[in-house]
Enzyme design. Structure first.
Site, PDB file in Angstrom:
ATOM      1  N   ASN A  52       0.826  -1.207   0.000  1.00  0.00           N
ATOM      2  CA  ASN A  52       0.000   0.000   0.000  1.00  0.00           C
ATOM      3  C   ASN A  52       0.857   1.254   0.000  1.00  0.00           C
ATOM      4  O   ASN A  52       1.993   1.246   0.461  1.00  0.00           O
ATOM      5  CB  ASN A  52      -0.951  -0.012   1.196  1.00  0.00           C
ATOM      6  CG  ASN A  52      -1.949  -1.137   1.096  1.00  0.00           C
ATOM      7  OD1 ASN A  52      -2.111  -1.713   0.028  1.00  0.00           O
ATOM      8  ND2 ASN A  52      -2.593  -1.461   2.196  1.00  0.00           N
ATOM      9  N   HIS A  84       5.928  -0.547  -2.569  1.00  0.00           N
ATOM     10  CA  HIS A  84       5.515   0.231  -3.751  1.00  0.00           C
ATOM     11  C   HIS A  84       5.584   1.737  -3.517  1.00  0.00           C
ATOM     12  O   HIS A  84       4.924   2.497  -4.208  1.00  0.00           O
ATOM     13  CB  HIS A  84       4.090  -0.163  -4.174  1.00  0.00           C
ATOM     14  CG  HIS A  84       4.002  -1.535  -4.764  1.00  0.00           C
ATOM     15  ND1 HIS A  84       2.828  -2.275  -4.794  1.00  0.00           N
ATOM     16  CD2 HIS A  84       4.940  -2.321  -5.357  1.00  0.00           C
ATOM     17  CE1 HIS A  84       3.065  -3.441  -5.375  1.00  0.00           C
ATOM     18  NE2 HIS A  84       4.331  -3.497  -5.721  1.00  0.00           N
ATOM     19  N   CYS A 122       7.781  20.583 -10.798  1.00  0.00           N
ATOM     20  CA  CYS A 122       9.048  20.793 -10.095  1.00  0.00           C
ATOM     21  C   CYS A 122       9.497  22.241 -10.311  1.00  0.00           C
ATOM     22  O   CYS A 122       9.047  22.904 -11.256  1.00  0.00           O
ATOM     23  CB  CYS A 122      10.069  19.825 -10.688  1.00  0.00           C
ATOM     24  SG  CYS A 122      11.713  19.918  -9.974  1.00  0.00           S
ATOM     25  N   CYS A 182      12.103  22.966 -11.637  1.00  0.00           N
ATOM     26  CA  CYS A 182      12.742  22.967 -12.963  1.00  0.00           C
ATOM     27  C   CYS A 182      11.709  23.019 -14.082  1.00  0.00           C
ATOM     28  O   CYS A 182      12.061  23.110 -15.250  1.00  0.00           O
ATOM     29  CB  CYS A 182      13.647  21.740 -13.131  1.00  0.00           C
ATOM     30  SG  CYS A 182      12.763  20.201 -13.500  1.00  0.00           S
ATOM     31  N   SER A 232      -4.654  -9.700  -3.299  1.00  0.00           N
ATOM     32  CA  SER A 232      -5.065 -10.728  -4.257  1.00  0.00           C
ATOM     33  C   SER A 232      -3.841 -11.457  -4.808  1.00  0.00           C
ATOM     34  O   SER A 232      -3.980 -12.422  -5.558  1.00  0.00           O
ATOM     35  CB  SER A 232      -5.857 -10.097  -5.407  1.00  0.00           C
ATOM     36  OG  SER A 232      -5.026  -9.189  -6.103  1.00  0.00           O
ATOM     37  N   ASN A 285      -8.314 -12.988   4.485  1.00  0.00           N
ATOM     38  CA  ASN A 285      -8.976 -12.420   3.305  1.00  0.00           C
ATOM     39  C   ASN A 285     -10.401 -12.991   3.263  1.00  0.00           C
ATOM     40  O   ASN A 285     -10.588 -14.183   3.504  1.00  0.00           O
ATOM     41  CB  ASN A 285      -8.194 -12.859   2.040  1.00  0.00           C
ATOM     42  CG  ASN A 285      -8.515 -12.003   0.824  1.00  0.00           C
ATOM     43  OD1 ASN A 285      -9.688 -11.773   0.528  1.00  0.00           O
ATOM     44  ND2 ASN A 285      -7.494 -11.556   0.118  1.00  0.00           N
TER      45      ASN A 285
HETATM   46  P1  NAD Z   1      -6.181  -6.001  -4.806  1.00  0.00           P
HETATM   47  O1  NAD Z   1      -7.084  -4.850  -5.035  1.00  0.00           O
HETATM   48  O2  NAD Z   1      -5.687  -6.739  -6.002  1.00  0.00           O
HETATM   49  O3  NAD Z   1      -6.872  -7.093  -3.860  1.00  0.00           O
HETATM   50  C1  NAD Z   1      -7.486  -6.713  -2.644  1.00  0.00           C
HETATM   51  C2  NAD Z   1      -7.708  -7.984  -1.833  1.00  0.00           C
HETATM   52  O4  NAD Z   1      -8.210  -7.593  -0.569  1.00  0.00           O
HETATM   53  C3  NAD Z   1      -8.721  -8.957  -2.437  1.00  0.00           C
HETATM   54  O5  NAD Z   1      -8.174 -10.270  -2.410  1.00  0.00           O
HETATM   55  C4  NAD Z   1      -9.939  -8.830  -1.520  1.00  0.00           C
HETATM   56  O6  NAD Z   1     -10.657 -10.051  -1.406  1.00  0.00           O
HETATM   57  C5  NAD Z   1      -9.289  -8.449  -0.210  1.00  0.00           C
HETATM   58  N1  NAD Z   1     -10.152  -7.684   0.704  1.00  0.00           N
HETATM   59  C6  NAD Z   1     -11.177  -6.850   0.423  1.00  0.00           C
HETATM   60  N2  NAD Z   1     -11.697  -6.336   1.547  1.00  0.00           N
HETATM   61  C7  NAD Z   1     -10.984  -6.841   2.582  1.00  0.00           C
HETATM   62  C8  NAD Z   1     -11.024  -6.676   3.997  1.00  0.00           C
HETATM   63  N3  NAD Z   1     -11.917  -5.875   4.593  1.00  0.00           N
HETATM   64  N4  NAD Z   1     -10.121  -7.346   4.748  1.00  0.00           N
HETATM   65  C9  NAD Z   1      -9.202  -8.167   4.170  1.00  0.00           C
HETATM   66  N5  NAD Z   1      -9.115  -8.363   2.833  1.00  0.00           N
HETATM   67  C10 NAD Z   1      -9.983  -7.693   2.044  1.00  0.00           C
HETATM   68  O7  NAD Z   1      -4.973  -5.458  -3.918  1.00  0.00           O
HETATM   69  P2  NAD Z   1      -3.416  -5.777  -3.935  1.00  0.00           P
HETATM   70  O8  NAD Z   1      -3.182  -7.232  -4.024  1.00  0.00           O
HETATM   71  O9  NAD Z   1      -2.831  -5.012  -2.823  1.00  0.00           O
HETATM   72  O10 NAD Z   1      -2.899  -5.185  -5.321  1.00  0.00           O
HETATM   73  C11 NAD Z   1      -3.238  -3.867  -5.703  1.00  0.00           C
HETATM   74  C12 NAD Z   1      -2.049  -2.956  -5.959  1.00  0.00           C
HETATM   75  O11 NAD Z   1      -2.542  -1.603  -5.948  1.00  0.00           O
HETATM   76  C13 NAD Z   1      -1.021  -3.000  -4.874  1.00  0.00           C
HETATM   77  O12 NAD Z   1       0.202  -2.777  -5.460  1.00  0.00           O
HETATM   78  C14 NAD Z   1      -1.355  -1.821  -3.982  1.00  0.00           C
HETATM   79  O13 NAD Z   1      -0.198  -1.167  -3.572  1.00  0.00           O
HETATM   80  C15 NAD Z   1      -2.054  -0.831  -4.877  1.00  0.00           C
HETATM   81  N6  NAD Z   1      -3.180  -0.173  -4.157  1.00  0.00           N
HETATM   82  C16 NAD Z   1      -2.927   0.413  -2.956  1.00  0.00           C
HETATM   83  C17 NAD Z   1      -3.963   0.998  -2.238  1.00  0.00           C
HETATM   84  C18 NAD Z   1      -3.619   1.627  -0.904  1.00  0.00           C
HETATM   85  O14 NAD Z   1      -2.513   2.114  -0.721  1.00  0.00           O
HETATM   86  N7  NAD Z   1      -4.547   1.604   0.062  1.00  0.00           N
HETATM   87  C19 NAD Z   1      -5.268   0.981  -2.727  1.00  0.00           C
HETATM   88  C20 NAD Z   1      -5.495   0.384  -3.983  1.00  0.00           C
HETATM   89  C21 NAD Z   1      -4.423  -0.218  -4.673  1.00  0.00           C
HETATM   90 ZN    ZN Z   2      12.908  18.847 -11.637  1.00  0.00          ZN
END
Ligand code: NAD
Ligand code: ZN
Length: 261
Positions: free
Chosen positions: A106, A123, A152, A154, A193, A217
């Site tokens: 995240n 990430h 920026c 620049c 996921s 999950n």
């Molecule tokens: P994903 O969106 O692919 O999957 C989310 C997963 O969370 C699913 O398997 C779902 O079943 C599960 N889920 C849903 N609600 C839940 C809950 N209340 N408790 C537990 N699990 C729950 O997410 P990912 O695998 O992290 O991949 C997405 C990419 O996008 C990552 O790289 C992430 O960094 C980025 N992203 C980040 C954010 C953030 O920073 N909050 C938000 C969206 C996407």
């Molecule tokens: Zn710059």
């Protein structure tokens, strides 16, 4: 019959307590209860923004204004979000000496806001912007306003210091994540996921090094039938509440969400 009576929560709590050497790998699902949509699933952001159009480095370099439409939405949603009871639960496990580190995919900074100290941001984080030309960095709040493309000094476009598709993982985060995965006794895989590479390799690295894999999950994932030892089916906050209760018998106090940032 197993000593835990076959209850998966008890079995997971027993492993955490015995090994006292857990690491968590978290994904977008842990922040859903903070109001940040995940990427996949019915409420996911990918329903609105096609990742190949909006979330690749190539798309950003071609059309930063368009990609900033999606980024702006994420920056403002994450800016208002506060950690939930699941983030607080992981912070509590760290304080108890049960959890060593959080590896998060995240970019919302909510683990740190909940008080976790060792957080590996695989990430990056939306709270910093970086110039695509001179690499100067700025706090997002100093340069970003809704609807505008931040620039920026620049004159070039600023990009959030997050990993878009087509960008490498920051080398230190990658190294630390692999080290933690190889050394942990339990890997808690929460709210991911496991479809984004190379983050999806972390559970396999942990498993091959002897860790037990506990997945939290509400849905099964590609890991559930392959590397997962215990699937705790439910929301992250509810399952962490049950685990903490099991780990501190007599203490029914659930970890409440800490105050906002
Ligand atoms: P994903 O969106 O692919 O999957 C989310 C997963 O969370 C699913 O398997 C779902 O079943 C599960 N889920 C849903 N609600 C839940 C809950 N209340 N408790 C537990 N699990 C729950 O997410 P990912 O695998 O992290 O991949 C997405 C990419 O996008 C990552 O790289 C992430 O960094 C980025 N992203 C980040 C954010 C953030 O920073 N909050 C938000 C969206 C996407
Ligand atoms: Zn710059």
């Amino acid at each position: 019959m197993r000593p835990d009576g076959g209850d998966p929560i008890r079995e997971a709590a027993r492993l955490l307590a015995e090994r006292r050497n857990a690491v968590a790998l978290t994904g977008a699902g842990i922040s859903v209860e903070s109001g940040i949509p995940s990427f996949r699933g019915s409420q996911g952001m990918w329903g609105k923004y096609d990742p190949m159009e909006y979330a690749t480095l190539h798309a950003f370099m071609q059309s930063p204004r368009k990609v900033w439409e999606m980024l702006s939405e994420m920056v403002s949603v994450c800016g208002f979000a506060a950690p939930n009871a699941a983030h607080a639960g992981l912070s509590a496990l760290e304080k108890m000496g049960v959890l060593r580190a959080v590896i998060t995919q995240n970019v919302d900074g909510l683990h740190q806001a909940a008080g976790s100290h060792r957080v590996i941001e695989y990430h990056g984080n939306l709270d910093e912007l970086i110039c695509v030309y001179c690499w100067k960095r700025y706090p997002t709040r100093d340069r970003w306003t809704p609807g505008a493309v931040p620039r920026c000094d620049c004159g070039e476009t600023l990009k959030p210091n997050v990993v878009l598709f087509g960008e490498p993982i920051p080398w230190l985060a990658q190294e630390q994540a692999e080290e933690e995965a190889s050394a942990c006794g339990v890997l808690l895989v929460i709210g991911t996921s496991a479809q984004v590479s190379p983050a999806c390799d972390i559970p396999r690295i942990a498993k091959e090094s002897g860790a037990a894999i506990i997945e939290i999950n509400p849905e099964p994932t590609s890991l559930t039938e392959s590397v997962t030892d215990i699937h705790l089916r439910g929301s992250a906050s509810e399952i962490l509440r049950l685990l903490l209760k099991e780990l501190s018998p007599g203490n029914d106090a659930s970890p409440s969400a800490p105050p906002g940032r």
